[in-house]
Motif scaffolding. Structure first.
Motif, PDB file in Angstrom:
ATOM      1  N   TYR A  22     -11.037 -27.125  34.032  1.00  0.00           N
ATOM      2  CA  TYR A  22     -10.389 -28.319  34.401  1.00  0.00           C
ATOM      3  C   TYR A  22      -8.993 -28.224  34.753  1.00  0.00           C
ATOM      4  O   TYR A  22      -8.317 -27.691  34.221  1.00  0.00           O
ATOM      5  CB  TYR A  22     -10.512 -29.332  33.220  1.00  0.00           C
ATOM      6  N   SER A  23      -8.525 -28.547  36.295  1.00  0.00           N
ATOM      7  CA  SER A  23      -7.388 -28.460  36.575  1.00  0.00           C
ATOM      8  C   SER A  23      -6.892 -29.520  37.053  1.00  0.00           C
ATOM      9  O   SER A  23      -7.705 -30.480  38.088  1.00  0.00           O
ATOM     10  CB  SER A  23      -7.318 -27.404  37.794  1.00  0.00           C
ATOM     11  N   ASP A  24      -5.656 -30.265  36.760  1.00  0.00           N
ATOM     12  CA  ASP A  24      -5.155 -31.599  36.801  1.00  0.00           C
ATOM     13  C   ASP A  24      -3.951 -31.804  36.354  1.00  0.00           C
ATOM     14  O   ASP A  24      -3.220 -30.958  35.634  1.00  0.00           O
ATOM     15  CB  ASP A  24      -6.322 -32.342  36.376  1.00  0.00           C
ATOM     16  N   HIS A  25      -3.702 -33.127  36.316  1.00  0.00           N
ATOM     17  CA  HIS A  25      -2.425 -33.582  35.505  1.00  0.00           C
ATOM     18  C   HIS A  25      -3.013 -33.909  34.214  1.00  0.00           C
ATOM     19  O   HIS A  25      -4.025 -34.386  34.141  1.00  0.00           O
ATOM     20  CB  HIS A  25      -1.778 -34.815  36.242  1.00  0.00           C
ATOM     21  N   GLY A  26      -1.968 -33.911  33.233  1.00  0.00           N
ATOM     22  CA  GLY A  26      -2.339 -34.460  31.824  1.00  0.00           C
ATOM     23  C   GLY A  26      -1.232 -35.025  31.175  1.00  0.00           C
ATOM     24  O   GLY A  26      -0.228 -34.970  31.852  1.00  0.00           O
ATOM     25  N   ALA A  27      -1.332 -35.598  29.995  1.00  0.00           N
ATOM     26  CA  ALA A  27      -0.546 -36.294  29.258  1.00  0.00           C
ATOM     27  C   ALA A  27      -0.834 -36.415  27.928  1.00  0.00           C
ATOM     28  O   ALA A  27      -1.686 -36.013  27.713  1.00  0.00           O
ATOM     29  CB  ALA A  27       0.063 -37.472  29.997  1.00  0.00           C
ATOM     30  N   PRO A  28      -0.086 -36.647  26.692  1.00  0.00           N
ATOM     31  CA  PRO A  28      -0.721 -36.400  25.444  1.00  0.00           C
ATOM     32  C   PRO A  28      -1.925 -37.304  25.231  1.00  0.00           C
ATOM     33  O   PRO A  28      -1.962 -38.689  25.534  1.00  0.00           O
ATOM     34  CB  PRO A  28       0.744 -37.299  24.549  1.00  0.00           C
ATOM     35  N   GLY A  29      -2.946 -36.507  25.076  1.00  0.00           N
ATOM     36  CA  GLY A  29      -4.323 -37.197  24.639  1.00  0.00           C
ATOM     37  C   GLY A  29      -5.141 -37.541  25.902  1.00  0.00           C
ATOM     38  O   GLY A  29      -6.352 -38.068  25.620  1.00  0.00           O
ATOM     39  N   ILE A  30      -4.594 -37.387  27.069  1.00  0.00           N
ATOM     40  CA  ILE A  30      -5.147 -37.619  28.298  1.00  0.00           C
ATOM     41  C   ILE A  30      -5.271 -36.553  29.349  1.00  0.00           C
ATOM     42  O   ILE A  30      -4.299 -35.826  29.454  1.00  0.00           O
ATOM     43  CB  ILE A  30      -4.911 -38.888  28.882  1.00  0.00           C
ATOM     44  N   VAL A  31      -6.060 -36.546  30.422  1.00  0.00           N
ATOM     45  CA  VAL A  31      -6.141 -35.904  31.548  1.00  0.00           C
ATOM     46  C   VAL A  31      -6.346 -36.893  32.497  1.00  0.00           C
ATOM     47  O   VAL A  31      -7.129 -37.843  32.472  1.00  0.00           O
ATOM     48  CB  VAL A  31      -6.844 -34.513  31.344  1.00  0.00           C
ATOM     49  N   GLY A  32      -6.030 -36.765  33.967  1.00  0.00           N
ATOM     50  CA  GLY A  32      -6.345 -37.730  35.056  1.00  0.00           C
ATOM     51  C   GLY A  32      -7.351 -37.336  35.774  1.00  0.00           C
ATOM     52  O   GLY A  32      -8.183 -36.554  35.535  1.00  0.00           O
ATOM     53  N   MET A  33      -7.618 -38.395  36.381  1.00  0.00           N
ATOM     54  CA  MET A  33      -8.895 -38.450  37.317  1.00  0.00           C
ATOM     55  C   MET A  33      -8.315 -38.951  38.646  1.00  0.00           C
ATOM     56  O   MET A  33      -7.447 -39.950  38.776  1.00  0.00           O
ATOM     57  CB  MET A  33     -10.040 -39.411  36.679  1.00  0.00           C
ATOM     58  N   PRO A  34      -8.913 -38.752  39.714  1.00  0.00           N
ATOM     59  CA  PRO A  34      -8.513 -39.263  41.113  1.00  0.00           C
ATOM     60  C   PRO A  34      -9.075 -40.809  41.221  1.00  0.00           C
ATOM     61  O   PRO A  34      -8.472 -41.492  41.990  1.00  0.00           O
ATOM     62  CB  PRO A  34      -9.057 -38.298  42.228  1.00  0.00           C
ATOM     63  N   SER A  35      -9.869 -41.252  40.543  1.00  0.00           N
ATOM     64  CA  SER A  35     -10.505 -42.375  40.479  1.00  0.00           C
ATOM     65  C   SER A  35     -10.819 -43.162  39.128  1.00  0.00           C
ATOM     66  O   SER A  35     -11.431 -42.167  38.120  1.00  0.00           O
ATOM     67  CB  SER A  35     -11.858 -42.442  41.304  1.00  0.00           C
ATOM     68  N   GLY A  36     -10.380 -44.402  38.878  1.00  0.00           N
ATOM     69  CA  GLY A  36     -10.972 -44.800  37.464  1.00  0.00           C
ATOM     70  C   GLY A  36      -9.919 -44.530  36.526  1.00  0.00           C
ATOM     71  O   GLY A  36      -8.889 -43.896  36.610  1.00  0.00           O
ATOM     72  N   PRO A  37     -10.095 -44.983  35.301  1.00  0.00           N
ATOM     73  CA  PRO A  37      -9.198 -44.638  34.174  1.00  0.00           C
ATOM     74  C   PRO A  37      -9.068 -43.268  33.741  1.00  0.00           C
ATOM     75  O   PRO A  37      -9.793 -42.273  34.316  1.00  0.00           O
ATOM     76  CB  PRO A  37      -9.997 -45.356  32.884  1.00  0.00           C
ATOM     77  N   PHE A  38      -8.436 -42.795  32.935  1.00  0.00           N
ATOM     78  CA  PHE A  38      -8.141 -41.492  32.569  1.00  0.00           C
ATOM     79  C   PHE A  38      -9.001 -41.104  31.561  1.00  0.00           C
ATOM     80  O   PHE A  38      -9.852 -41.764  31.106  1.00  0.00           O
ATOM     81  CB  PHE A  38      -6.611 -41.215  31.765  1.00  0.00           C
ATOM     82  N   LEU A  39      -9.411 -39.827  31.309  1.00  0.00           N
ATOM     83  CA  LEU A  39     -10.227 -38.994  30.475  1.00  0.00           C
ATOM     84  C   LEU A  39      -9.390 -38.810  29.216  1.00  0.00           C
ATOM     85  O   LEU A  39      -8.583 -38.163  29.097  1.00  0.00           O
ATOM     86  CB  LEU A  39     -10.747 -37.936  31.004  1.00  0.00           C
ATOM     87  N   PHE A  40      -9.858 -39.687  28.168  1.00  0.00           N
ATOM     88  CA  PHE A  40      -9.077 -39.459  26.654  1.00  0.00           C
ATOM     89  C   PHE A  40      -9.920 -38.312  25.897  1.00  0.00           C
ATOM     90  O   PHE A  40     -10.994 -37.957  26.022  1.00  0.00           O
ATOM     91  CB  PHE A  40      -9.459 -40.736  26.127  1.00  0.00           C
ATOM     92  N   ALA A  41      -9.060 -37.769  25.003  1.00  0.00           N
ATOM     93  CA  ALA A  41      -9.387 -36.692  24.574  1.00  0.00           C
ATOM     94  C   ALA A  41     -10.622 -36.858  23.527  1.00  0.00           C
ATOM     95  O   ALA A  41     -11.700 -35.990  23.182  1.00  0.00           O
ATOM     96  CB  ALA A  41      -8.253 -36.012  23.631  1.00  0.00           C
ATOM     97  N   ASP A  42     -10.654 -37.922  22.793  1.00  0.00           N
ATOM     98  CA  ASP A  42     -11.870 -38.242  21.750  1.00  0.00           C
ATOM     99  C   ASP A  42     -13.012 -38.393  22.778  1.00  0.00           C
ATOM    100  O   ASP A  42     -13.982 -38.084  22.204  1.00  0.00           O
ATOM    101  CB  ASP A  42     -11.411 -39.367  20.910  1.00  0.00           C
ATOM    102  N   GLN A  43     -13.008 -38.991  23.906  1.00  0.00           N
ATOM    103  CA  GLN A  43     -14.192 -39.087  24.717  1.00  0.00           C
ATOM    104  C   GLN A  43     -14.957 -37.612  24.904  1.00  0.00           C
ATOM    105  O   GLN A  43     -16.057 -37.560  24.836  1.00  0.00           O
ATOM    106  CB  GLN A  43     -14.044 -39.866  25.862  1.00  0.00           C
ATOM    107  N   TRP A  44     -13.805 -36.999  25.318  1.00  0.00           N
ATOM    108  CA  TRP A  44     -14.367 -35.635  25.809  1.00  0.00           C
ATOM    109  C   TRP A  44     -15.003 -34.819  24.612  1.00  0.00           C
ATOM    110  O   TRP A  44     -16.142 -34.357  24.647  1.00  0.00           O
ATOM    111  CB  TRP A  44     -13.069 -34.754  26.339  1.00  0.00           C
TER     112      TRP A  44
END
Length: 729
Positions: free
Chosen positions: A360-382
């Motif tokens: 996975y190559s992308d932007h991130g932030a505490p507890g999340i990584v980005g997506m080009p469309s829609g909401p972020f991906l959160f750590a607990d979901q992954w």
């Protein structure tokens, strides 16, 4: 040769078989023994058939269900070796169908609470001397949580006395103990050698060796196995498959590097022999055809490097690259995907015996990584999907994650008892870094005004280009990546790469996940003539790659790398008084101004929440009977705004970024649908607009509010004021 079989009538038993003349040693041995061949005098090259089966008599309780042969000995009168007058002794392991009292065994399982109370298996008898028979066997020691080898002794082969456990393995390759074994005595030194099946913590099996001077105790193991499992792609192909999921979670020319990283990873996997139909690629796929790309339909991940876009098959592009589709692909949930021209519906169809690689190559932030469309991906979901697929959708999984604060996706979340080995570009509190940026060394060619790669990503990708992955282990590759990502541990323009999960998997070869076909620079031949760009073609061999890997390397914080095209445009457009230079400067100033305004709004909103909490606490203190008047003017304890905005609350080290994920994230999922929540991110975005790839950095502040017990509605009220205040910027 005695072997255990299972008939079509569901009636298991023990067969005796002498192979044909194509085998070495057995025919001569059988002919020498004639009628005493262990199989009723049959010819040496024939299948004798069943010689022993389960006991069906009602009084018997040992092997009424099945029976398997473990050891056959020829013991003479001396009970100390083989002789023509010897008798064949077969030691078997059986399964009990019904039993009131133990019967028929020469060695029963231990009593409740003893180390071998669960079962005993794999008996092997060694005739160590006159009246000295030794039976080595193994069991599962629940107290130790590992397999252990024990010993029983006998003078006549009928009456056995247990002496207790003698060997339990160590760390590393036998961290979970030792099972199947073969003990032999060296005739010269009289020492005993035990060859055993070593079980690692991740259930990886290898052959270990331990030596004892007397075969009874003081077993000294070799620190490493003497025989490892074969490389993937040699024996067993078709039994275990390799699968890979590659995703670039961004779009736009400023994020060129993420799609180049993923395209490069695709080439590494193909070159390693991973089947194309076992690789799934998710990326917006706008950069190769972007108007600013001077090399249409090409992507380059390094100065002087090859075109990594050639032959790339993208399965999900455009708006189909979103969190919901990523989770569905990872979970193997085809029904959760709406198939379209930008989403072909391919998912990981891996099984419990397969290896899965996720990059996975992308932007991130505490507890999340980005997506080009829609909401972020959160750590607990992954992590929820990863856990649910353990032992079902993979035997072992390796995850490489390139993003800012990427360590927060696993810290305190990824357990050590599932077979997942994850590495990240940064810890939970720092930026990752872009590299090969304009104006740096090494620099992209002048026409490519953007960063070509990310420091962590090119570290593992270029290592994979050159290393022998069948020899290099996951741990060794991580160490090489950590060295380069940290800028030789100076951390000047570098980050702290991290490991999470089942670290014992680090002894596995990288080839187990990236393939074991031909590796190295020569394998780039498929890129074709003319695929090299820039002025460094003559310097693009292995030596320049080595300098890039080991020497200082220019890098830019991940979020600032997005601005590289704007900075490069300012530098490129000539004199300061030119119209084009002025236009480029205005574009850069606008981008920087928008970032500063967002930061100020978030800081003001967080400060308003903190002030509101302090005011409410003062009012509560004043209303309580007997409250001391001297304290009415003092602000009660609550977290300072600066700490909430940009810090980390006390006691959070090693813990997930937030305790209540429903308080933080923008969506929950059920029945493959997204449902909005009244949460911190949603409360902000509902008033101030969606957070972009820069704005997502404020997830730390929103998580701090959750951990401090603040309700999302409080942030929503403060955000309404902060985002409508014209003076905020």
């Amino acid at each position: 040769m005695w072997h255990s079989g299972h008939s079509t009538e569901d009636d298991p038993g023990v067969d005796a078989l002498f192979p044909g003349s194509g085998s070495v040693g057995w025919p001569a041995l059988a002919a020498e023994h004639g009628g005493r061949d262990g199989g009723e005098g049959r010819p040496a090259t024939s299948d004798v058939g069943r010689v022993l089966g389960p006991n069906a008599e009602a009084w018997w309780s040992f092997d009424t269900r099945h029976i398997s042969v473990s050891d056959v000995q020829i013991l003479g009168d001396s009970q100390g070796g083989r002789s023509d007058a010897g008798v064949y002794w077969m030691f078997t392991a059986g399964g009990i169908e019904t039993s009131d009292e133990p019967s028929g065994t020469v060695l029963p399982v231990g009593q409740s609470g003893e180390w071998d109370a669960h079962f005993i298996a794999g008996p092997q008898v060694v005739a160590a001397g006159p009246n000295d028979l030794r039976m080595y066997y193994y069991s599962w020691d629940e107290g130790l949580g590992r397999f252990v080898i024990g010993l029983a002794r006998s003078e006549d082969g009928f009456r056995w006395k247990k002496t207790g456990p003698i060997f339990q393995g160590g760390e590393g390759h036998d961290a979970a103990g030792a099972t199947a074994h073969c003990v032999v005595q060296d005739l010269d030194s009289r020492a005993f050698f035990m060859f055993y099946e070593a079980v690692a913590a991740d259930n990886t099996r290898s052959i270990g060796l331990a030596v004892s001077p007397d075969g009874l105790g003081d077993w000294q193991r070799t620190p490493d196995p003497i025989l490892r499992s074969g490389r993937r792609g040699r024996l067993g192909r078709g039994v275990r498959e390799n699968w890979a999921l590659l995703i670039a979670g961004s779009n736009g020319w400023g994020n060129y590097r993420h799609q180049a990283d993923v395209a490069h990873a695709y080439q590494v996997l193909l070159r390693g022999g991973i089947k194309e139909d076992r690789i799934i690629v998710m990326m917006f796929d706008d950069v190769a055809r972007h108007p600013m790309n001077p090399h249409p339909n090409k992507l380059f991940n390094a100065p002087g490097g090859p075109d990594v876009y050639q032959g790339l098959r993208v399965d999900y592009s455009g708006t189909a690259v979103n969190a919901l589709n990523f989770l569905a692909v990872l979970a193997g949930n085809r029904s959760g995907i709406e198939i379209s021209s930008i989403a072909n519906g391919r998912v990981l169809e891996s099984g419990p015996q397969d290896h899965v690689f996720v990059y996975y190559s992308d932007h991130g932030a505490p507890g999340i990584v980005g997506m080009p469309s829609g909401p972020f991906l959160f750590a607990d979901q992954w992590l929820s999907v990863i856990k649910s697929r353990s032992g079902v959708g993979y035997e072992h999984m390796v995850i490489y994650l390139e993003a800012c604060e990427s360590g927060s996706m696993f810290e305190g979340l990824l357990p050590e008892d599932i077979s997942v080995f994850a590495t990240t570009a940064a810890n939970a509190r720092e930026s990752s870094w872009g590299t090969y940026c304009p104006g740096q060394s090494p620099s992209p060619p002048p026409e490519l005004l953007t960063c070509l790669g990310d420091l962590y990503s090119v570290a593992w990708l270029e290592d994979a280009d050159e290393a022998n992955l069948s020899v290099e282990t996951l741990k060794e590759q991580f160490q090489a990546v950590r060295l380069r990502t940290s800028q030789n541990f100076t951390y000047q323009q570098g980050s702290h790469a991290q490991r999470f999960g089942q670290l014992s998997m680090g002894t596995q070869s990288v080839a187990e996940y990236l393939g074991d076909a031909e590796q190295g620079p020569a394998a780039w031949g498929h890129a074709g003539a003319g695929a090299w760009v820039g002025a460094q073609v003559a310097d693009a061999g292995a030596e320049s790659s080595r300098r890039r890997r080991l020497g200082p390397q220019g890098a830019v914080p991940q979020r600032d790398a997005d601005l590289a095209p704007l900075y490069a445009a300012v530098w490129r457009e000539g004199p300061a008084n030119s119209a084009k230079r002025a236009e480029a400067e205005r574009a850069l100033a606008a981008a920087l101004g928008a970032r500063a305004a967002l930061d100020a709004r978030v800081a003001r909103a967080v400060g308003a929440v903190a002030d509101g909490r302090r005011s409410a606490a003062r009012r509560g203190a004043a209303g309580r009977k007997g409250a001391p008047s001297a304290g009415l003017g003092a602000a009660p304890a609550f977290y300072a705004p600066d700490l909430l905005y940009a810090g980390e609350l006390p006691g959070r080290e090693g813990r997930p970024v937030v305790d209540d994920w429903d308080c933080l994230r923008t969506i929950v999922m059920s029945n493959d649908k997204m449902h909005p929540l009244q949460d911190m991110v949603g409360a902000w975005e509902g008033v101030c607009g969606a957070l972009d790839q820069y704005g997502m950095r404020h997830s730390r502040a929103f998580a701090n509010l959750c951990n401090a017990g603040v309700r999302p509605a409080e942030l929503g009220t403060a955000a309404a004021l902060a985002c409508t205040d014209a003076d905020v910027a």
